[in-house]
Write an enzyme that holds these catalytic residues in place. Sequence first.
Site, PDB file in Angstrom:
ATOM      1  N   LYS A  81      -7.830  -4.531  13.859  1.00  0.00           N
ATOM      2  CA  LYS A  81      -6.575  -3.933  14.339  1.00  0.00           C
ATOM      3  C   LYS A  81      -6.155  -4.519  15.695  1.00  0.00           C
ATOM      4  CE  LYS A  81      -5.795  -1.306  10.762  1.00  0.00           C
ATOM      5  NZ  LYS A  81      -4.674  -1.530   9.846  1.00  0.00           N
ATOM      6  N   GLN A 113       0.255   5.644  -1.647  1.00  0.00           N
ATOM      7  CA  GLN A 113      -0.293   6.889  -1.095  1.00  0.00           C
ATOM      8  C   GLN A 113      -0.317   6.824   0.414  1.00  0.00           C
ATOM      9  OE1 GLN A 113      -4.330   6.374  -2.884  1.00  0.00           O
ATOM     10  NE2 GLN A 113      -5.100   6.517  -0.787  1.00  0.00           N
ATOM     11  N   ASN A 160       1.349  -2.504   5.510  1.00  0.00           N
ATOM     12  CA  ASN A 160       0.653  -1.229   5.714  1.00  0.00           C
ATOM     13  C   ASN A 160      -0.732  -1.209   5.084  1.00  0.00           C
ATOM     14  OD1 ASN A 160       0.456   1.923   5.816  1.00  0.00           O
ATOM     15  ND2 ASN A 160       0.341   1.397   3.650  1.00  0.00           N
ATOM     16  N   TYR A 188     -13.414  -2.722  11.947  1.00  0.00           N
ATOM     17  CA  TYR A 188     -12.080  -2.153  11.728  1.00  0.00           C
ATOM     18  C   TYR A 188     -11.249  -2.290  13.003  1.00  0.00           C
ATOM     19  CZ  TYR A 188      -8.510   1.402  10.754  1.00  0.00           C
ATOM     20  OH  TYR A 188      -7.311   2.069  10.570  1.00  0.00           O
ATOM     21  N   GLY A 213       0.816  -1.209   0.000  1.00  0.00           N
ATOM     22  CA  GLY A 213       0.000   0.000   0.000  1.00  0.00           C
ATOM     23  C   GLY A 213       0.851   1.260   0.000  1.00  0.00           C
ATOM     24  N   GLY A 261       1.641   4.649   3.745  1.00  0.00           N
ATOM     25  CA  GLY A 261       2.579   3.746   3.074  1.00  0.00           C
ATOM     26  C   GLY A 261       3.589   4.494   2.230  1.00  0.00           C
TER      27      GLY A 261
HETATM   28  N1  NAI Z   1      -5.229   7.347   8.372  1.00  0.00           N
HETATM   29  C1  NAI Z   1      -5.447   7.008   9.664  1.00  0.00           C
HETATM   30  O1  NAI Z   1      -6.088   7.740  10.440  1.00  0.00           O
HETATM   31  C2  NAI Z   1      -4.929   5.712  10.182  1.00  0.00           C
HETATM   32  C3  NAI Z   1      -4.524   4.677   9.319  1.00  0.00           C
HETATM   33  N2  NAI Z   1      -4.109   3.480   9.862  1.00  0.00           N
HETATM   34  C4  NAI Z   1      -3.692   2.369   9.003  1.00  0.00           C
HETATM   35  O2  NAI Z   1      -2.591   2.794   8.188  1.00  0.00           O
HETATM   36  C5  NAI Z   1      -2.569   2.012   6.979  1.00  0.00           C
HETATM   37  C6  NAI Z   1      -2.500   2.953   5.785  1.00  0.00           C
HETATM   38  O3  NAI Z   1      -3.670   3.747   5.824  1.00  0.00           O
HETATM   39  P1  NAI Z   1      -3.796   5.170   5.090  1.00  0.00           P
HETATM   40  O4  NAI Z   1      -2.483   5.564   4.505  1.00  0.00           O
HETATM   41  O5  NAI Z   1      -4.494   6.069   6.026  1.00  0.00           O
HETATM   42  O6  NAI Z   1      -4.816   4.774   3.943  1.00  0.00           O
HETATM   43  P2  NAI Z   1      -4.910   5.141   2.392  1.00  0.00           P
HETATM   44  O7  NAI Z   1      -6.265   4.653   1.969  1.00  0.00           O
HETATM   45  O8  NAI Z   1      -4.546   6.560   2.170  1.00  0.00           O
HETATM   46  O9  NAI Z   1      -3.783   4.204   1.731  1.00  0.00           O
HETATM   47  C7  NAI Z   1      -3.931   2.798   1.810  1.00  0.00           C
HETATM   48  C8  NAI Z   1      -3.191   2.196   0.631  1.00  0.00           C
HETATM   49  O10 NAI Z   1      -3.316   0.782   0.727  1.00  0.00           O
HETATM   50  C9  NAI Z   1      -3.704   0.283  -0.536  1.00  0.00           C
HETATM   51  N3  NAI Z   1      -4.422  -0.993  -0.390  1.00  0.00           N
HETATM   52  C10 NAI Z   1      -5.624  -1.197   0.198  1.00  0.00           C
HETATM   53  N4  NAI Z   1      -5.968  -2.487   0.102  1.00  0.00           N
HETATM   54  C11 NAI Z   1      -4.967  -3.119  -0.551  1.00  0.00           C
HETATM   55  C12 NAI Z   1      -4.726  -4.460  -0.949  1.00  0.00           C
HETATM   56  N5  NAI Z   1      -5.616  -5.439  -0.717  1.00  0.00           N
HETATM   57  N6  NAI Z   1      -3.571  -4.751  -1.587  1.00  0.00           N
HETATM   58  C13 NAI Z   1      -2.665  -3.774  -1.837  1.00  0.00           C
HETATM   59  N7  NAI Z   1      -2.833  -2.469  -1.500  1.00  0.00           N
HETATM   60  C14 NAI Z   1      -3.979  -2.164  -0.861  1.00  0.00           C
HETATM   61  C15 NAI Z   1      -4.577   1.378  -1.141  1.00  0.00           C
HETATM   62  O11 NAI Z   1      -4.660   1.236  -2.547  1.00  0.00           O
HETATM   63  C16 NAI Z   1      -3.793   2.615  -0.714  1.00  0.00           C
HETATM   64  O12 NAI Z   1      -2.748   2.890  -1.638  1.00  0.00           O
HETATM   65  C17 NAI Z   1      -3.849   1.154   7.020  1.00  0.00           C
HETATM   66  O13 NAI Z   1      -3.531  -0.146   7.487  1.00  0.00           O
HETATM   67  C18 NAI Z   1      -4.734   1.881   8.034  1.00  0.00           C
HETATM   68  O14 NAI Z   1      -5.658   1.022   8.664  1.00  0.00           O
HETATM   69  C19 NAI Z   1      -4.063   3.253  11.214  1.00  0.00           C
HETATM   70  C20 NAI Z   1      -4.453   4.256  12.078  1.00  0.00           C
HETATM   71  C21 NAI Z   1      -4.856   5.555  11.642  1.00  0.00           C
HETATM   72  C1  LIG Z   2     -13.238   8.256  11.618  1.00  0.00           C
HETATM   73  C2  LIG Z   2     -11.917   7.586  11.356  1.00  0.00           C
HETATM   74  C3  LIG Z   2     -11.939   6.122  11.726  1.00  0.00           C
HETATM   75  C4  LIG Z   2     -10.885   5.267  11.513  1.00  0.00           C
HETATM   76  C5  LIG Z   2      -9.783   5.708  10.738  1.00  0.00           C
HETATM   77  C6  LIG Z   2      -8.413   5.633  11.317  1.00  0.00           C
HETATM   78  O1  LIG Z   2      -7.803   4.860  10.338  1.00  0.00           O
HETATM   79  C7  LIG Z   2      -8.113   4.992  12.656  1.00  0.00           C
HETATM   80  O2  LIG Z   2      -7.427   3.998  12.674  1.00  0.00           O
HETATM   81  C8  LIG Z   2      -8.619   5.534  13.895  1.00  0.00           C
HETATM   82  C9  LIG Z   2      -7.954   5.461  15.106  1.00  0.00           C
HETATM   83  C10 LIG Z   2      -8.696   5.706  16.332  1.00  0.00           C
HETATM   84  C11 LIG Z   2      -8.105   6.156  17.485  1.00  0.00           C
HETATM   85  C12 LIG Z   2      -8.913   6.295  18.714  1.00  0.00           C
HETATM   86  C13 LIG Z   2      -8.398   6.851  19.851  1.00  0.00           C
HETATM   87  C14 LIG Z   2      -7.045   7.426  19.900  1.00  0.00           C
HETATM   88  C15 LIG Z   2      -6.532   7.891  21.101  1.00  0.00           C
HETATM   89  C16 LIG Z   2      -5.138   8.477  21.164  1.00  0.00           C
HETATM   90  O3  LIG Z   2      -5.184   9.713  21.809  1.00  0.00           O
HETATM   91  C17 LIG Z   2      -4.152   7.604  21.938  1.00  0.00           C
HETATM   92  C18 LIG Z   2      -4.663   6.264  22.178  1.00  0.00           C
HETATM   93  C19 LIG Z   2      -3.915   5.279  22.646  1.00  0.00           C
HETATM   94  C20 LIG Z   2      -2.462   5.438  22.990  1.00  0.00           C
HETATM   95  C21 LIG Z   2      -1.983   4.292  23.826  1.00  0.00           C
HETATM   96  C22 LIG Z   2      -2.815   4.136  25.062  1.00  0.00           C
HETATM   97  O4  LIG Z   2      -3.037   5.166  25.752  1.00  0.00           O
HETATM   98  O5  LIG Z   2      -3.224   2.994  25.334  1.00  0.00           O
END
Ligand code: NAI
Ligand SMILES: CC/C=C\C[C@H](O)C(=O)/C=C/C=C/C=C\C=C\[C@@H](O)C/C=C\CCC(=O)O
Length: 222
Positions: free
Chosen positions: A113, A15, A47, A109, A12, A18
Amino acid sequence: MKLQGKVAIVTGGAQGLGRGFAQGLLGKGVIKKVIKEFGGLDILVNNAGVNGEEPETWRRTIQINLIGMIEGTRLAETYMDKSAGGRGGLVVNIASTAGLVPMFHGPVYSGSKYGVVGYTTSMAADPKTLETGVSYATLCPAFTATELFEESHETLLNNNTGLDLAAKQITDAGIQTVADVVNGFLQLVEADDNNGFVMAVSKQKGIQYVHRRPRKPRANKL
Ligand SMILES: NC(=O)C1=CN([C@@H]2O[C@H](COP(=O)(O)OP(=O)(O)OC[C@H]3O[C@@H](n4cnc5c(N)ncnc54)[C@H](O)[C@@H]3O)[C@@H](O)[C@H]2O)C=CC1
Ligand SMILES: CC/C=C\C[C@H](O)C(=O)/C=C/C=C/C=C\C=C\[C@@H](O)C/C=C\CCC(=O)O
């Protein structure tokens, strides 16, 4: 791990986070080449991830975020395993702080995770890592400004139930940049003896090691 000259794969990587991880690794001297045949592998960053909760999308969330991550980890181990001709290595699985604290507006989701955290820390706690030379670390970002977050946030705003509570969680945690997460990621990857590390990165709390060491394997207590 010293990064100069190492070979890494980031799933991934086109973008979002990743792309940031890949650029960060390149900046540290990880080699950039089109691999025609699969040579040695030093780092795998699982990722790729999605966020879908609907009847027609939730199974895909589990398939990609959890099953895909496990398949990638197991494949990387076959290439890295020192006892099978590899040179050891590091697998970094990208979970989420939604794998550490409940996220009521994304239970599938969040469940995927929690699975990433549990699987990765369990792999790290296996004594066989002493033979394979493969380490396992987990990165748990909180809300980060990417396409996945924007799409998830949009979906959330279209739902009426619990919107205030969800909005409070986002406000409390804050929305960080990709660069903030990459900073933590590089610290995690470069840390010595990082097997079993779980790092959380959020705007609210910055970089936190949730735990640094695999829980020592214990003799089964009946
Ligand atoms: N953006 C956020 O708030 C957070 C993101 N994450 C995690 O970080 C990782 C990256 O997320 P983002 O960069 O935010 O998302 P994004 O949607 O911007 O990028 C994800 C990338 O993964 C690729 N992808 C999805 N499914 C795929 C597959 N089956 N095979 C190959 N590529 C695939 C997509 O094409 C895209 O390029 C994910 O695992 C997401 O769950 C975790 C916590 C917070
Ligand atoms: C609306 C967006 C929903 C999901 C997208 C995103 O990809 C995602 O993964 C969301 C994460 C959610 C986080 C929730 C709470 C975060 C709290 C932070 O302040 C710190 C939390 C934990 C740190 C370690 C701990 O204190 O145990």
